[in-house]
Design a protein around this motif. Sequence first.
Motif, PDB file in Angstrom:
ATOM      1  N   ALA A   1       0.838  -1.206   0.000  1.00 34.13           N
ATOM      2  CA  ALA A   1       0.000   0.000   0.000  1.00 34.13           C
ATOM      3  C   ALA A   1       0.870   1.252   0.000  1.00 34.13           C
ATOM      4  O   ALA A   1       0.572   2.220  -0.708  1.00 34.13           O
ATOM      5  CB  ALA A   1      -0.931   0.002   1.208  1.00 34.13           C
ATOM      6  N   ARG A   2       1.926   1.247   0.798  1.00 33.73           N
ATOM      7  CA  ARG A   2       2.840   2.395   0.818  1.00 33.73           C
ATOM      8  C   ARG A   2       3.458   2.619  -0.552  1.00 33.73           C
ATOM      9  O   ARG A   2       3.567   3.742  -1.026  1.00 33.73           O
ATOM     10  CB  ARG A   2       3.941   2.175   1.862  1.00 33.73           C
ATOM     11  N   GLN A   3       3.900   1.540  -1.199  1.00 33.78           N
ATOM     12  CA  GLN A   3       4.508   1.652  -2.520  1.00 33.78           C
ATOM     13  C   GLN A   3       3.521   2.182  -3.558  1.00 33.78           C
ATOM     14  O   GLN A   3       3.903   2.903  -4.468  1.00 33.78           O
ATOM     15  CB  GLN A   3       5.048   0.289  -2.977  1.00 33.78           C
ATOM     16  N   ALA A   4       2.248   1.827  -3.394  1.00 38.59           N
ATOM     17  CA  ALA A   4       1.218   2.266  -4.350  1.00 38.59           C
ATOM     18  C   ALA A   4       0.668   3.644  -3.995  1.00 38.59           C
ATOM     19  O   ALA A   4      -0.129   4.202  -4.746  1.00 38.59           O
ATOM     20  CB  ALA A   4       0.078   1.252  -4.394  1.00 38.59           C
ATOM     21  N   GLY A   5       1.045   4.185  -2.847  1.00 38.73           N
ATOM     22  CA  GLY A   5       0.549   5.491  -2.427  1.00 38.73           C
ATOM     23  C   GLY A   5      -0.884   5.443  -1.922  1.00 38.73           C
ATOM     24  O   GLY A   5      -1.627   6.403  -2.025  1.00 38.73           O
ATOM     25  N   ILE A   6      -1.277   4.306  -1.369  1.00 37.84           N
ATOM     26  CA  ILE A   6      -2.641   4.108  -0.872  1.00 37.84           C
ATOM     27  C   ILE A   6      -2.621   4.205   0.647  1.00 37.84           C
ATOM     28  O   ILE A   6      -1.803   3.582   1.315  1.00 37.84           O
ATOM     29  CB  ILE A   6      -3.198   2.745  -1.332  1.00 37.84           C
ATOM     30  N   SER A   7      -3.560   4.985   1.166  1.00 36.90           N
ATOM     31  CA  SER A   7      -3.670   5.172   2.606  1.00 36.90           C
ATOM     32  C   SER A   7      -4.753   4.238   3.146  1.00 36.90           C
ATOM     33  O   SER A   7      -5.936   4.402   2.846  1.00 36.90           O
ATOM     34  CB  SER A   7      -4.026   6.629   2.908  1.00 36.90           C
ATOM     35  N   ILE A   8      -4.361   3.277   3.957  1.00 40.91           N
ATOM     36  CA  ILE A   8      -5.298   2.309   4.532  1.00 40.91           C
ATOM     37  C   ILE A   8      -5.917   2.914   5.777  1.00 40.91           C
ATOM     38  O   ILE A   8      -5.219   3.403   6.668  1.00 40.91           O
ATOM     39  CB  ILE A   8      -4.577   0.990   4.861  1.00 40.91           C
ATOM     40  N   ALA A   9      -7.237   2.885   5.852  1.00 43.31           N
ATOM     41  CA  ALA A   9      -7.940   3.454   6.993  1.00 43.31           C
ATOM     42  C   ALA A   9      -7.940   2.495   8.179  1.00 43.31           C
ATOM     43  O   ALA A   9      -7.791   2.911   9.331  1.00 43.31           O
ATOM     44  CB  ALA A   9      -9.380   3.790   6.612  1.00 43.31           C
ATOM     45  N   ARG A  10      -8.106   1.190   7.890  1.00 47.52           N
ATOM     46  CA  ARG A  10      -8.213   0.232   8.986  1.00 47.52           C
ATOM     47  C   ARG A  10      -7.799  -1.148   8.499  1.00 47.52           C
ATOM     48  O   ARG A  10      -8.155  -1.564   7.411  1.00 47.52           O
ATOM     49  CB  ARG A  10      -9.655   0.208   9.474  1.00 47.52           C
ATOM     50  N   MET A  11      -7.043  -1.864   9.349  1.00 52.60           N
ATOM     51  CA  MET A  11      -6.693  -3.262   9.075  1.00 52.60           C
ATOM     52  C   MET A  11      -7.042  -4.067  10.312  1.00 52.60           C
ATOM     53  O   MET A  11      -6.719  -3.659  11.433  1.00 52.60           O
ATOM     54  CB  MET A  11      -5.208  -3.415   8.765  1.00 52.60           C
ATOM     55  N   GLN A  12      -7.689  -5.204  10.091  1.00 55.55           N
ATOM     56  CA  GLN A  12      -8.105  -6.023  11.216  1.00 55.55           C
ATOM     57  C   GLN A  12      -7.841  -7.497  10.892  1.00 55.55           C
ATOM     58  O   GLN A  12      -8.426  -8.046   9.956  1.00 55.55           O
ATOM     59  CB  GLN A  12      -9.587  -5.794  11.489  1.00 55.55           C
ATOM     60  N   PRO A  13      -6.963  -8.144  11.653  1.00 53.80           N
ATOM     61  CA  PRO A  13      -6.712  -9.564  11.431  1.00 53.80           C
ATOM     62  C   PRO A  13      -7.965 -10.380  11.776  1.00 53.80           C
ATOM     63  O   PRO A  13      -8.667 -10.077  12.732  1.00 53.80           O
ATOM     64  CB  PRO A  13      -5.583  -9.897  12.405  1.00 53.80           C
TER      65      PRO A  13
END
Length: 154
Positions: free
Chosen positions: A87-99
Amino acid sequence: MKQWFESLAEREKRLVIGAAVVFVIGLFFQLIWGPLNNALEKAEQNVKNKQALLLWVSEKTAEYQQLKGNSKASASGSLNQIVNSAARQAGISIARMQPQGDSLQVQIDQVEFNAFVRWLATLVQNKGLTIESLDITETDRTGAVRVRRLQVTK
């Protein structure tokens, strides 16, 4: 009003009646026909815009499906790390990650659709991840989507 009309000469009465008919016809076109015609044109334009959007999304979905079928590579590291770095490489900002067990659920508030599809292709092709489910919606911005739920596994 009736008394005034009766006091007019025959020729004046016909002129007043003719003017009233022209006035009523003009009023009809101004208050009824014009707004209906404008609403119809606006609805037709809206349909054309939605059809163009549908075609574009269908093309991008086909592109995604093709890229999804080509996944053979795999990446090392935890699922969180893989998704975050891609995501960082693609310039995408992730709002939330949940395992969630062996999978990871991701939410993104707003992302440009083409960048999102490229990012998904990277996850599937280069990182060897599998997309279990995907729920996206359109946003107010043209060409952008909101990812409600993206569930990926290794």
